[in-house]
Design a protein around this motif. Sequence first.
Motif, PDB file in Angstrom:
ATOM      1  N   ASP A  71     -50.805  68.823  11.868  1.00  0.00           N
ATOM      2  CA  ASP A  71     -52.148  69.211  11.437  1.00  0.00           C
ATOM      3  C   ASP A  71     -52.423  70.684  11.678  1.00  0.00           C
ATOM      4  N   THR A  72     -51.621  71.308  12.529  1.00  0.00           N
ATOM      5  CA  THR A  72     -51.827  72.740  12.822  1.00  0.00           C
ATOM      6  C   THR A  72     -50.597  73.588  12.530  1.00  0.00           C
ATOM      7  N   GLU A  73     -49.426  73.015  12.609  1.00  0.00           N
ATOM      8  CA  GLU A  73     -48.182  73.765  12.397  1.00  0.00           C
ATOM      9  C   GLU A  73     -47.808  73.802  10.916  1.00  0.00           C
ATOM     10  N   ASN A  74     -47.492  74.991  10.438  1.00  0.00           N
ATOM     11  CA  ASN A  74     -47.036  75.192   9.052  1.00  0.00           C
ATOM     12  C   ASN A  74     -48.060  74.729   8.009  1.00  0.00           C
ATOM     13  N   VAL A 372     -41.233  61.433   1.919  1.00  0.00           N
ATOM     14  CA  VAL A 372     -42.109  60.331   1.531  1.00  0.00           C
ATOM     15  C   VAL A 372     -43.094  60.041   2.657  1.00  0.00           C
ATOM     16  N   ALA A 373     -44.384  59.837   2.284  1.00  0.00           N
ATOM     17  CA  ALA A 373     -45.452  59.639   3.268  1.00  0.00           C
ATOM     18  C   ALA A 373     -45.962  58.207   3.230  1.00  0.00           C
ATOM     19  N   ASN A 374     -46.360  57.694   4.399  1.00  0.00           N
ATOM     20  CA  ASN A 374     -46.899  56.341   4.460  1.00  0.00           C
ATOM     21  C   ASN A 374     -48.418  56.345   4.579  1.00  0.00           C
ATOM     22  N   LEU A 375     -48.991  55.158   4.670  1.00  0.00           N
ATOM     23  CA  LEU A 375     -50.436  55.024   4.675  1.00  0.00           C
ATOM     24  C   LEU A 375     -51.064  55.326   6.032  1.00  0.00           C
ATOM     25  N   ASN A 376     -50.250  55.748   6.988  1.00  0.00           N
ATOM     26  CA  ASN A 376     -50.755  56.220   8.276  1.00  0.00           C
ATOM     27  C   ASN A 376     -50.713  57.741   8.362  1.00  0.00           C
ATOM     28  N   GLY A 377     -50.357  58.412   7.262  1.00  0.00           N
ATOM     29  CA  GLY A 377     -50.292  59.862   7.261  1.00  0.00           C
ATOM     30  C   GLY A 377     -49.004  60.417   7.831  1.00  0.00           C
ATOM     31  N   GLN A 378     -47.997  59.568   8.036  1.00  0.00           N
ATOM     32  CA  GLN A 378     -46.696  60.035   8.524  1.00  0.00           C
ATOM     33  C   GLN A 378     -45.789  60.325   7.337  1.00  0.00           C
ATOM     34  N   CYS A 379     -45.194  61.516   7.320  1.00  0.00           N
ATOM     35  CA  CYS A 379     -44.245  61.859   6.257  1.00  0.00           C
ATOM     36  C   CYS A 379     -42.843  61.896   6.850  1.00  0.00           C
ATOM     37  N   PHE A 380     -41.965  61.081   6.276  1.00  0.00           N
ATOM     38  CA  PHE A 380     -40.575  61.027   6.716  1.00  0.00           C
ATOM     39  C   PHE A 380     -39.741  61.941   5.820  1.00  0.00           C
ATOM     40  N   VAL A 381     -38.899  62.728   6.440  1.00  0.00           N
ATOM     41  CA  VAL A 381     -37.945  63.563   5.723  1.00  0.00           C
ATOM     42  C   VAL A 381     -36.564  63.112   6.167  1.00  0.00           C
ATOM     43  N   PHE A 382     -35.754  62.619   5.226  1.00  0.00           N
ATOM     44  CA  PHE A 382     -34.411  62.173   5.590  1.00  0.00           C
ATOM     45  C   PHE A 382     -33.409  62.619   4.533  1.00  0.00           C
ATOM     46  N   ARG A 383     -32.145  62.677   4.921  1.00  0.00           N
ATOM     47  CA  ARG A 383     -31.105  63.163   4.034  1.00  0.00           C
ATOM     48  C   ARG A 383     -30.896  62.202   2.867  1.00  0.00           C
ATOM     49  N   ASN A 395     -43.321  63.735  10.376  1.00  0.00           N
ATOM     50  CA  ASN A 395     -44.476  64.609  10.525  1.00  0.00           C
ATOM     51  C   ASN A 395     -45.775  63.849  10.321  1.00  0.00           C
ATOM     52  N   GLN A 396     -46.784  64.205  11.100  1.00  0.00           N
ATOM     53  CA  GLN A 396     -48.097  63.589  10.973  1.00  0.00           C
ATOM     54  C   GLN A 396     -49.069  64.574  10.337  1.00  0.00           C
ATOM     55  N   LEU A 397     -49.803  64.089   9.316  1.00  0.00           N
ATOM     56  CA  LEU A 397     -50.811  64.918   8.665  1.00  0.00           C
ATOM     57  C   LEU A 397     -51.958  64.013   8.239  1.00  0.00           C
ATOM     58  N   GLY A 398     -53.117  64.149   8.876  1.00  0.00           N
ATOM     59  CA  GLY A 398     -54.261  63.338   8.526  1.00  0.00           C
ATOM     60  C   GLY A 398     -54.124  61.902   8.975  1.00  0.00           C
ATOM     61  N   GLU A 427     -58.818  65.507   1.864  1.00  0.00           N
ATOM     62  CA  GLU A 427     -58.470  66.918   1.865  1.00  0.00           C
ATOM     63  C   GLU A 427     -57.223  67.166   1.029  1.00  0.00           C
ATOM     64  N   LEU A 428     -57.158  68.366   0.498  1.00  0.00           N
ATOM     65  CA  LEU A 428     -55.952  68.894  -0.125  1.00  0.00           C
ATOM     66  C   LEU A 428     -55.359  69.865   0.879  1.00  0.00           C
ATOM     67  N   VAL A 429     -54.079  69.713   1.183  1.00  0.00           N
ATOM     68  CA  VAL A 429     -53.447  70.525   2.224  1.00  0.00           C
ATOM     69  C   VAL A 429     -52.194  71.190   1.673  1.00  0.00           C
ATOM     70  N   CYS A 430     -52.068  72.491   1.922  1.00  0.00           N
ATOM     71  CA  CYS A 430     -50.883  73.242   1.529  1.00  0.00           C
ATOM     72  C   CYS A 430     -50.033  73.484   2.763  1.00  0.00           C
ATOM     73  N   VAL A 431     -48.793  72.997   2.724  1.00  0.00           N
ATOM     74  CA  VAL A 431     -47.843  73.147   3.822  1.00  0.00           C
ATOM     75  C   VAL A 431     -46.779  74.158   3.400  1.00  0.00           C
ATOM     76  N   GLY A 432     -46.475  75.100   4.297  1.00  0.00           N
ATOM     77  CA  GLY A 432     -45.488  76.116   3.970  1.00  0.00           C
ATOM     78  C   GLY A 432     -44.937  76.778   5.216  1.00  0.00           C
ATOM     79  N   PRO A 433     -44.162  77.850   5.052  1.00  0.00           N
ATOM     80  CA  PRO A 433     -43.549  78.528   6.197  1.00  0.00           C
ATOM     81  C   PRO A 433     -44.598  78.991   7.191  1.00  0.00           C
ATOM     82  N   ALA A 434     -44.204  79.051   8.451  1.00  0.00           N
ATOM     83  CA  ALA A 434     -45.122  79.402   9.529  1.00  0.00           C
ATOM     84  C   ALA A 434     -45.824  80.714   9.253  1.00  0.00           C
TER      85      ALA A 434
END
Length: 445
Positions: A71-74, A372-383, A395-398, A427-434
Amino acid sequence: MNRFVVFSFAVLLLAPACTKRTPVAELSPTQSGVVVRDDEIALTQTDWPGWRGPNGNGLAPDQPIVTSWSDTENVLWRASVPGRGHSSPILVGQQVVVASAIEEQQQQLVIAYDRADGSERWRTVVHNGGFPSKSEVHNKATNANSTVASDGQRLFVAMLNQAKVFVTALDLDGTQVWQREAGAFSSKFGYAPSPIVYKSLVIIAADNQGGGYLTALDRETGAVAWRTSRGNAGSYSSPTIGTLGGKDQLLITGGDRLASYDPATGKLYWETPCISEATCGTVVVADDRLLASGGYPDKETVCFSSNGEKQWSNNTKVYEPSLVAFGGLAFAITDDGIANCWDMNDGTQMWRERLGGNFSSSPVVCNGNVYVANLNGQCFVFRASGKGYELVAQNQLGSDCYASPAMSGGEIFFRIGIGVDRDRREELVCVGPAIDPEKKIARND
């Protein structure tokens, strides 16, 4: 979709048995007089112009992009979205565009935000009043489920209103260019499919128990070019376009079949029995293969050749999320949170892993990673690998995420929910480099 709803068996069994039938008035291009043209589609490589991205398949161009955030990083900026909707964000030029619905005022609207800082550029109300009753919309759905589509000059949105599906075209400043009725719609759980652009047409699907159809409208004038009947099954999938066997094909599941149509005329090419009556996911085109899943009451994941011949299938049910294909592999995240990887050639299961949570959002692949994000606001990034499940980041967002992300220029755009029940907002959120830690995250309320 997205991006729509989990339809429980109990609710389906309690649905009203009597449904008003509205005969579909089929129309051919010869009858309508609308000429299909190779009009310019003024999009750029940095645009994400519709549902599932530039090619409608959930694949983002490789780019320098982050895999970790919070929610605060990147987080580059966040902006308030009025109302509620499962419409995923799209990117056109320097604008991020979503559709939404404000229940209290019965307004369906389109909102554009500045891509650089999230400031609101404009909002346009496309419908005042005319909402379906609460019994006609699933409690998990909204009155703005469909993702907006763009040809680089206009924005196209499809909405259920006054028991009809309307398509509205706006210019990039939010001014309405035209609005047309596509056809009647008998709502059981709401409307979900997103429009797609093909040559000089914008095409929408409207499978419903009162009389389902596909309709194509001229992008410039809104005139109906063709309309094709689809039977009386309620289903929720968005169509897609693929070039297979040397010809363009309009592909869609639902009504216990996968069907292929000529996108210029609406003429049926072929159809093959499969999956189920109701589906939500969009067909994935991967080279000469077609991949799809669903549904209710049956469950099947299936792979076809370009002419509709079944290559392999299994009994995995992937209802709301669409699948994604990458590197000769098929990836699917089921509604109840199980990630699957199959060999596209023969359907061999390479691995299976429980992620946790429930999912409505569809996966996106970028740089060889699945997001891919779930209904708890967790986004999983996997190979995106067949060698086994390899988590890159979680990652957690919202508080929740129903919509699917857009990716471009090293940035990811999420539509999320904050809070629950009456206190929930979007909310609309833009995630990017630090960014410089001394610089506050931009908030636009």
